[in-house]
Scaffold this motif. Structure first.
Motif, PDB file in Angstrom:
ATOM      1  N   PHE A  94       0.844  -1.196   0.000  1.00  0.00           N
ATOM      2  CA  PHE A  94       0.000   0.000   0.000  1.00  0.00           C
ATOM      3  C   PHE A  94       0.881   1.249   0.000  1.00  0.00           C
ATOM      4  N   ASP A  95       0.454   2.218  -0.794  1.00  0.00           N
ATOM      5  CA  ASP A  95       1.231   3.466  -0.874  1.00  0.00           C
ATOM      6  C   ASP A  95       1.047   4.335   0.367  1.00  0.00           C
ATOM      7  N   SER A  96      -0.134   4.236   0.949  1.00  0.00           N
ATOM      8  CA  SER A  96      -0.469   5.179   2.026  1.00  0.00           C
ATOM      9  C   SER A  96       0.372   4.945   3.284  1.00  0.00           C
ATOM     10  N   ASP A  97       0.692   6.048   3.944  1.00  0.00           N
ATOM     11  CA  ASP A  97       1.438   5.987   5.192  1.00  0.00           C
ATOM     12  C   ASP A  97       0.493   6.412   6.320  1.00  0.00           C
ATOM     13  N   LEU A  98       0.191   5.459   7.169  1.00  0.00           N
ATOM     14  CA  LEU A  98      -0.778   5.725   8.235  1.00  0.00           C
ATOM     15  C   LEU A  98      -0.173   6.501   9.403  1.00  0.00           C
ATOM     16  N   ALA A  99       1.151   6.469   9.484  1.00  0.00           N
ATOM     17  CA  ALA A  99       1.821   6.972  10.689  1.00  0.00           C
ATOM     18  C   ALA A  99       1.411   8.401  11.055  1.00  0.00           C
ATOM     19  N   ASP A 100       1.386   9.296  10.047  1.00  0.00           N
ATOM     20  CA  ASP A 100       1.093  10.703  10.348  1.00  0.00           C
ATOM     21  C   ASP A 100      -0.307  10.892  10.917  1.00  0.00           C
ATOM     22  N   SER A 101      -1.292  10.273  10.247  1.00  0.00           N
ATOM     23  CA  SER A 101      -2.672  10.461  10.708  1.00  0.00           C
ATOM     24  C   SER A 101      -2.887   9.817  12.082  1.00  0.00           C
ATOM     25  N   ILE A 102      -2.251   8.682  12.306  1.00  0.00           N
ATOM     26  CA  ILE A 102      -2.412   8.013  13.604  1.00  0.00           C
ATOM     27  C   ILE A 102      -1.740   8.824  14.716  1.00  0.00           C
ATOM     28  N   MET A 103      -0.542   9.326  14.415  1.00  0.00           N
ATOM     29  CA  MET A 103       0.162  10.099  15.439  1.00  0.00           C
ATOM     30  C   MET A 103      -0.563  11.406  15.747  1.00  0.00           C
ATOM     31  N   ALA A 104      -1.224  11.966  14.709  1.00  0.00           N
ATOM     32  CA  ALA A 104      -2.001  13.190  14.949  1.00  0.00           C
ATOM     33  C   ALA A 104      -3.138  12.892  15.927  1.00  0.00           C
ATOM     34  N   ALA A 105      -3.798  11.746  15.712  1.00  0.00           N
ATOM     35  CA  ALA A 105      -4.900  11.362  16.606  1.00  0.00           C
ATOM     36  C   ALA A 105      -4.383  11.034  18.009  1.00  0.00           C
ATOM     37  N   VAL A 106      -3.252  10.362  18.052  1.00  0.00           N
ATOM     38  CA  VAL A 106      -2.645   9.983  19.337  1.00  0.00           C
ATOM     39  C   VAL A 106      -2.247  11.226  20.136  1.00  0.00           C
ATOM     40  N   ASN A 107      -1.631  12.184  19.451  1.00  0.00           N
ATOM     41  CA  ASN A 107      -1.161  13.380  20.153  1.00  0.00           C
ATOM     42  C   ASN A 107      -2.287  14.342  20.515  1.00  0.00           C
ATOM     43  N   ALA A 108      -3.423  14.189  19.834  1.00  0.00           N
ATOM     44  CA  ALA A 108      -4.564  15.040  20.169  1.00  0.00           C
ATOM     45  C   ALA A 108      -5.109  14.691  21.556  1.00  0.00           C
TER      46      ALA A 108
ATOM     47  N   GLY B   5       4.916   7.739  28.270  1.00  0.00           N
ATOM     48  CA  GLY B   5       4.446   9.035  27.774  1.00  0.00           C
ATOM     49  C   GLY B   5       5.154   9.535  26.528  1.00  0.00           C
ATOM     50  N   ASP B   6       6.169   8.771  26.045  1.00  0.00           N
ATOM     51  CA  ASP B   6       6.874   9.184  24.841  1.00  0.00           C
ATOM     52  C   ASP B   6       6.183   8.558  23.631  1.00  0.00           C
ATOM     53  N   THR B   7       5.246   9.311  23.057  1.00  0.00           N
ATOM     54  CA  THR B   7       4.422   8.742  21.993  1.00  0.00           C
ATOM     55  C   THR B   7       5.172   8.520  20.680  1.00  0.00           C
ATOM     56  N   THR B   8       6.369   9.104  20.555  1.00  0.00           N
ATOM     57  CA  THR B   8       7.097   8.936  19.288  1.00  0.00           C
ATOM     58  C   THR B   8       7.447   7.458  19.033  1.00  0.00           C
ATOM     59  N   GLY B   9       7.582   6.704  20.114  1.00  0.00           N
ATOM     60  CA  GLY B   9       7.863   5.270  19.974  1.00  0.00           C
ATOM     61  C   GLY B   9       6.752   4.550  19.227  1.00  0.00           C
ATOM     62  N   PHE B  10       5.541   5.069  19.359  1.00  0.00           N
ATOM     63  CA  PHE B  10       4.410   4.411  18.712  1.00  0.00           C
ATOM     64  C   PHE B  10       4.480   4.573  17.189  1.00  0.00           C
ATOM     65  N   ARG B  11       5.047   5.679  16.742  1.00  0.00           N
ATOM     66  CA  ARG B  11       5.207   5.893  15.293  1.00  0.00           C
ATOM     67  C   ARG B  11       6.041   4.772  14.682  1.00  0.00           C
ATOM     68  N   ILE B  12       7.091   4.378  15.398  1.00  0.00           N
ATOM     69  CA  ILE B  12       7.957   3.307  14.881  1.00  0.00           C
ATOM     70  C   ILE B  12       7.163   2.003  14.771  1.00  0.00           C
TER      71      ILE B  12
ATOM     72  N   VAL C 299      -7.541   0.151  14.202  1.00  0.00           N
ATOM     73  CA  VAL C 299      -6.758  -0.902  14.877  1.00  0.00           C
ATOM     74  C   VAL C 299      -5.593  -0.291  15.654  1.00  0.00           C
ATOM     75  N   PHE C 300      -4.843   0.596  14.996  1.00  0.00           N
ATOM     76  CA  PHE C 300      -3.681   1.190  15.657  1.00  0.00           C
ATOM     77  C   PHE C 300      -4.096   2.103  16.813  1.00  0.00           C
ATOM     78  N   LEU C 301      -5.190   2.831  16.622  1.00  0.00           N
ATOM     79  CA  LEU C 301      -5.638   3.702  17.718  1.00  0.00           C
ATOM     80  C   LEU C 301      -6.120   2.873  18.901  1.00  0.00           C
ATOM     81  N   SER C 302      -6.805   1.790  18.583  1.00  0.00           N
ATOM     82  CA  SER C 302      -7.257   0.889  19.644  1.00  0.00           C
ATOM     83  C   SER C 302      -6.055   0.273  20.377  1.00  0.00           C
ATOM     84  N   ALA C 303      -5.046  -0.102  19.607  1.00  0.00           N
ATOM     85  CA  ALA C 303      -3.827  -0.671  20.210  1.00  0.00           C
ATOM     86  C   ALA C 303      -3.173   0.355  21.132  1.00  0.00           C
ATOM     87  N   PHE C 304      -3.135   1.593  20.692  1.00  0.00           N
ATOM     88  CA  PHE C 304      -2.537   2.653  21.512  1.00  0.00           C
ATOM     89  C   PHE C 304      -3.319   2.838  22.812  1.00  0.00           C
TER      90      PHE C 304
END
Lengths: 84, 178
Positions: A19-33, B14-21, B51-56
């Protein structure tokens, strides 16, 4: 080509799906919100403990509903009469 | 594995950057798995996000003594896919997106026809056989990991995959003499 080879080729095609799409940015935006909310499992860790839980160890007072209420009052009156 | 646990600890601290990896590491297999299980290429990205948000959100409930992180994550993906499938009441159909991205530049007519037949046969399999087959063959997961994801025994995993393969071979019976 025999059946097994066809199936193997078909499986390879599926395995190579990318898949071309990169989910990381959108997920991290939601996580950091909402950074704090997701990390705390409120149900298992912070479940409130009732002060009245102690009564649950007593079988008569364990009964719930109308019957339970009646039994509680009956036991209370019995104890009161006994004391008096 | 240890590296993964360290990442998870960092996230829990609390270091959320690890989740990006973790997302970058698992986004392809998770999306592929969802896509194959639901058969709906248009929605698999949305489901993968869930799925990823639920995992987080539930990362604290992950127990490394009970399973690998990938098993835990794939179980969430499996459950979300099944929920989506039930909600939409759709029989998974041919994954055109998967075929269009094949590395081979030209596909013969027969090859395409056979692959379409296999897709159809896979879609018609009972859910439990289809899931076991997809997890083992498309995702390349080991049988013990599939057993954990599906909450079944190792023998059951093997028999489900064997039956799925039998059905797929039967679907190709009409091409036998061509």
């Amino acid at each position: 080509m025999n059946q097994r080879n066809w199936i193997t080729q078909w499986i390879d095609t599926k395995r190579n799906t990318s898949f071309d799409s990169d989910l990381a940015d959108s997920i991290m935006a939601a996580v950091n919100a909402h950074p704090r909310r997701p990390l705390i499992s409120t149900v298992s860790i912070a479940a409130p403990v009732s002060r009245f839980r102690i009564f649950r160890s007593q079988p008569v007072l364990l009964a719930g509903g109308t019957v339970g209420g009646f039994l509680r009052v009956a036991v209370f009156l019995y104890v009161l009469l006994f004391i008096c | 594995m240890t590296d993964e646990l360290q990442l998870i600890r960092r996230v829990l601290d609390g270091d959320t950057t690890g989740f990006r990896i973790l997302v970058q590491r698992y986004q392809q297999p998770v999306m592929r798995m969802i896509c194959h299980l639901t058969g709906q290429s248009a929605e698999c990205e949305d489901i993968a996000q869930e799925v990823f948000l639920s995992a987080f959100r539930h990362l604290r409930s992950f127990d490394p003594d009970r399973s690998r992180f990938s098993t835990w994550l794939f179980t969430i993906a499996r459950n979300r896919s099944m929920n989506d499938l039930r909600r939409n009441r759709m029989v998974p159909l041919t994954d055109d997106r998967a075929q269009n991205r094949s590395n081979e530049p030209v596909e013969s007519l027969k090859r395409r026809e056979i692959f379409r037949e296999l897709d159809k046969a896979l879609a018609q399999l009972p859910d439990r056989y289809r899931r076991a087959f997809i997890l083992a063959e498309f995702e390349g997961l080991p049988y013990d990991q599939i057993a954990q994801i599906e909450c079944i025994g190792l023998g059951t995993v093997k028999s489900r995959i064997h039956r799925a393969k039998e059905k797929l071979q039967q679907a190709l019976a009409k091409f036998r003499n061509e």
